[in-house]
Design a protein around this motif. Structure first.
Motif, mmCIF file in Angstrom:
data_model
loop_
_atom_site.group_PDB
_atom_site.id
_atom_site.type_symbol
_atom_site.label_atom_id
_atom_site.label_comp_id
_atom_site.label_asym_id
_atom_site.label_seq_id
_atom_site.Cartn_x
_atom_site.Cartn_y
_atom_site.Cartn_z
ATOM 1 N N GLY A 207 0.814 -1.209 0.000
ATOM 2 C CA GLY A 207 0.000 0.000 0.000
ATOM 3 C C GLY A 207 0.848 1.259 0.000
ATOM 4 O O GLY A 207 0.594 2.199 -0.774
ATOM 5 N N ILE A 208 1.862 1.294 0.837
ATOM 6 C CA ILE A 208 2.748 2.468 0.880
ATOM 7 C C ILE A 208 3.497 2.607 -0.444
ATOM 8 O O ILE A 208 3.620 3.701 -1.004
ATOM 9 N N GLU A 212 3.599 5.761 -3.073
ATOM 10 C CA GLU A 212 4.820 6.443 -3.522
ATOM 11 C C GLU A 212 4.905 6.486 -5.048
ATOM 12 O O GLU A 212 5.212 7.520 -5.641
ATOM 13 N N ALA A 213 4.599 5.338 -5.665
ATOM 14 C CA ALA A 213 4.688 5.270 -7.135
ATOM 15 C C ALA A 213 3.661 6.200 -7.774
ATOM 16 O O ALA A 213 3.953 6.859 -8.781
ATOM 17 N N VAL A 214 2.470 6.275 -7.206
ATOM 18 C CA VAL A 214 1.418 7.151 -7.737
ATOM 19 C C VAL A 214 1.827 8.615 -7.581
ATOM 20 O O VAL A 214 1.744 9.415 -8.523
ATOM 21 N N GLN A 215 2.289 8.986 -6.403
ATOM 22 C CA GLN A 215 2.692 10.376 -6.184
ATOM 23 C C GLN A 215 3.836 10.773 -7.097
ATOM 24 O O GLN A 215 3.851 11.874 -7.650
ATOM 25 N N TYR A 310 -11.015 0.470 -1.442
ATOM 26 C CA TYR A 310 -9.806 0.981 -2.083
ATOM 27 C C TYR A 310 -8.892 -0.186 -2.444
ATOM 28 O O TYR A 310 -8.820 -1.169 -1.693
ATOM 29 N N PRO A 311 -8.162 -0.069 -3.560
ATOM 30 C CA PRO A 311 -7.211 -1.141 -3.894
ATOM 31 C C PRO A 311 -5.916 -1.045 -3.084
ATOM 32 O O PRO A 311 -5.124 -1.969 -3.088
ATOM 33 N N ASP A 312 -5.704 0.071 -2.417
ATOM 34 C CA ASP A 312 -4.436 0.280 -1.708
ATOM 35 C C ASP A 312 -4.701 0.776 -0.288
ATOM 36 O O ASP A 312 -5.724 1.390 0.011
ATOM 37 N N THR A 313 -3.745 0.496 0.588
ATOM 38 C CA THR A 313 -3.871 0.883 1.988
ATOM 39 C C THR A 313 -3.948 2.383 2.178
ATOM 40 O O THR A 313 -4.596 2.869 3.098
ATOM 41 N N LEU A 316 -5.532 5.842 -2.145
ATOM 42 C CA LEU A 316 -5.272 6.754 -3.268
ATOM 43 C C LEU A 316 -5.901 6.268 -4.556
ATOM 44 O O LEU A 316 -6.198 7.056 -5.446
ATOM 45 N N GLY A 317 -6.074 4.935 -4.683
ATOM 46 C CA GLY A 317 -6.566 4.371 -5.943
ATOM 47 C C GLY A 317 -8.071 4.486 -6.055
ATOM 48 O O GLY A 317 -8.779 4.706 -5.059
ATOM 49 N N PRO A 318 -8.601 4.334 -7.292
ATOM 50 C CA PRO A 318 -10.050 4.346 -7.498
ATOM 51 C C PRO A 318 -10.733 3.298 -6.617
ATOM 52 O O PRO A 318 -10.201 2.196 -6.435
ATOM 53 N N VAL A 319 -11.888 3.639 -6.093
ATOM 54 C CA VAL A 319 -12.654 2.715 -5.252
ATOM 55 C C VAL A 319 -13.355 1.711 -6.168
ATOM 56 O O VAL A 319 -14.040 2.103 -7.119
#
Lengths: 456, 456
Positions: A207-208, A212-215, A310-313, A316-319
């Protein structure tokens, strides 16, 4: 000589991917924007994903043409082999015919390059210069690094810190293809710095790493993010597996009674099974069973809830509408790192909900006993993830013996185990442990689902 | 779509192996008994090797039928792919066409199972229950463990102690297939105990490990020994590589101007090149060049002498006519452990002596630069051994560019590098070192050759 290895020529490579969305028994509820929880629009993803990927993510076309350049690059290892496991059948004394589709022949060692190459292609088409992604054990990061090198794209991978430290070989593999690999949490992003400020020695999590990759991707004009599973576009790309397998089984003059494979996010099993589910859903065939196998330690399909999550902890990702254990659920550290995700893909959820796909879960000890039996009869030493599918196939073959029926079983062997030897060592030394989450932990995590206004 | 991956079907598997002995420009001098130094007779090897293997070792038949059972098992990974390296060609800006035959798709990860399966088959035919062998880095031990598991044979591998300690993953791979792996020197044999008495912390050597495996085999009625290179029978089994490659190049409507590959004992390169040398030696073709590439650190073909020598440091094996650096020569600890042998096979020696095969040597840094360039263009991350051949192919492609000639180059990529990541790390971190032996060390080792009464 009996033919047990069904080989296709490069000319047999599929020219279209299959998209199951138009054939589903019901349209899955739409993905939601992570902040507004309103239905997600394609333009919400621009800046994050390449344009071609966004189009496929929302596509309702059944057949999507595979670009020539992607088909050319698939030839580096595709068509992948289909084998009949005759020695395993004899060892099990079963009348069943067991076929396995082997994806471990790819340079990165798994099925992941099927989508990595497609995503890198669309990024390059878009004029993108750089891709970011997350990786846990390293299968996905390896695949993207490999694909990036073919298109001259820079690739930056955020690798869960505990894996970065424990599995240097996967990191080196990514670097050999020219990728930059950072342990996550890192000081390179706000998300990473926030974690480090609170927990300087954080071991990290998927998740973290995604955050990081998204940001990182959103912070640079020339950069996009690539995801290795869950998304519709990934599942579409993986359909080459099942499309090839169908042609190979035609050559072998057979058709599966059961299609089985491991499920984490679900892209590998979807890749194998959806082209066969197409036959079932469109009424061309009936009587085929579809069995998805997940770890006891992370049982989203068998013990989770079908809900928006959410796909991530880091939320940040689409629900997405999916079977989930809750995005804050922390699975035990099993060796099948690729199956340690709290949810699985939306379309897989719809299929399980409607009874087209049956789900079951298996223990870590049982998957390694299957993998070792397989290795000693069929040669290939597989990844722990893949061994979940093979455990399922073996159990199906034993059930066929009980029933006295010569069923045809098709299973996905998604990757080799060359980077998983420590896990085999532990199994052979009888130090492997099994894990099942407490119901209370699952319920606690399910209590933290987003309050979506749309029912699933 | 350009076809760059030439696939054969199982029906295209060769039904005969090729034996180059009857086509050699001169018969190699006979092997000698290690004690008497008289010509070796087949019966001298009974008790050590299976009967079928002994017959092939002395065979002068050009074509030897591959047993059906062996062909069936070859299908686990054969026919192996032939690829055209179009992206590498572009990166080199060369008019050359580069083809590579990729053997890394086998379960053990290299070409070694081609002979391991054959040797295990003949052992099982002989009623043998158990095989012993030596292994250094582990490629050969892995292949034999895999083959043994398919025939229900027990396999005991003596693994050089330093490798046993530094490379646990190869050990675990062998154990996954059910083999027993002992660090050598061990307390299980006279040879091992003698070394331990003198040097309790001996790191071991291939020579010691061979001695242990041979003594173990000779001490039990139900046990035979298996060798992974050098011997005629091994080279015969490896001919499937080149026989397949010929068919694949026919499909591609091409024929090599240059056939290049790495040489340690020489079985992999012989496997690729001998079926093409057949065309040259029997006058069917002319103008093909054959280039054998060895490491600077262990340059038997380029700096050794053609003479009678023992294949092992302990002087237990048959004395063979070969290019050798002397059986007491100690090569530097380069990463290509599979090429660290003081001599190469007798038939390869004859071909080099008569000018049919050209030899050259390359540095460790240069082979890794070739391997990384290859990985970033063609995907596969290869073993350091294989990278010697690919370095040779790249240099040939650059020479073709200089000459402005569209030459066809065929190279053998004998195995994957998944267990060699530490070596890549060292290259990428610029900490790799090059090694060339002092002439004085070579001359000292060559001073200890056996005094054979027969001239070579």
């Amino acid at each position: 000589m009996t033919t047990t290895h069904v080989v296709l020529s490069a000319a047999d490579l599929p020219d279209h991917w299959y998209n199951i969305v138009p054939d589903l028994p019901a349209s899955p509820p739409p993905a939601l924007h992570p902040q507004t929880l309103e239905p997600l629009r394609p333009e919400d993803l621009s800046g994050l994903l390449p344009q071609g990927v966004i189009e496929q993510e929302f596509s309702e076309e059944r057949w999507i043409e595979i670009p020539d350049r992607v088909r050319e690059l698939y030839q580096i290892w595709r068509p992948s082999p289909l084998h009949r496991a005759t020695r395993l059948e004899r060892a099990l004394d079963t009348p069943a015919r067991i076929y396995f589709k082997y994806e471990g022949v790819s340079p990165a060692g798994s099925h992941k390059p099927n989508t990595a190459i497609a995503q890198a292609y669309y990024a390059a088409e878009d004029g993108v210069r750089r891709l970011t992604s997350e990786t846990g054990a390293g299968q996905w990061g390896s695949a993207l690094s490999f694909a990036g090198s073919l298109f001259g794209l820079d690739v930056t991978v955020y690798m869960v810190r505990s894996s970065f430290q424990q599995k240097p070989y996967r990191r080196i593999l990514m670097e050999t293809w020219g990728a930059e690999v950072h342990p996550s949490p890192s000081a390179r992003t706000d998300a990473g710095r926030a974690v480090l400020a609170q927990t300087p020695d954080s071991p990290g999590s998927i998740g973290i790493a995604i955050s990081e990759a998204v940001q990182d991707a959103l912070s640079r004009e020339d950069t996009r993010f690539a995801l290795g599973s869950i998304s519709n576009n990934v599942l579409i790309h993986q359909s080459v597996i099942g499309l090839e397998a169908k042609k190979q089984l035609e050559i072998a003059d057979d058709y599966p009674d059961v299609v089985v494979g491991c499920v984490g996010g679900g892209s590998g099993y979807a890749g194998l099974s959806y082209p066969f589910l197409y036959d079932t859903l469109t009424g061309k065939r009936s009587g085929t069973r579809f069995v998805a196998v997940e770890p006891d330690a992370c049982p989203s399909l068998t013990r989770g809830t079908y809900a928006y999550d959410y796909p991530d902890t880091a939320s940040l990702g689409p629900v997405l509408p999916m079977f989930t254990l809750g995005h804050n659920f922390m699975p035990a550290p099993i060796h099948a790192g690729g199956l340690r995700h709290h949810g699985s893909s939306p379309t897989m959820g719809t299929l399980v909900q409607h009874g087209h796909v049956q789900a079951r879960s298996v223990s870590q000890t049982d998957i390694f006993s299957a993998a070792v039996l397989f290795a000693r009869n069929e040669g290939f030493v597989m990844a722990p993830e893949s061994a979940h599918g093979v455990r399922g196939a073996i159990d199906e073959a034993l059930a066929a013996r009980e029933a006295g029926e010569a069923r045809a079983i098709l299973v996905h062997v998604s990757g080799h185990g060359n980077f998983d030897m420590a896990a085999y060592d532990s199994y052979l030394a009888h130090t492997l442990t099994d894990h099942e989450p407490d119901q209370a932990d699952i319920e606690r995590a399910l209590g933290e689902l987003p309050s979506a206004k749309i029912p699933v």
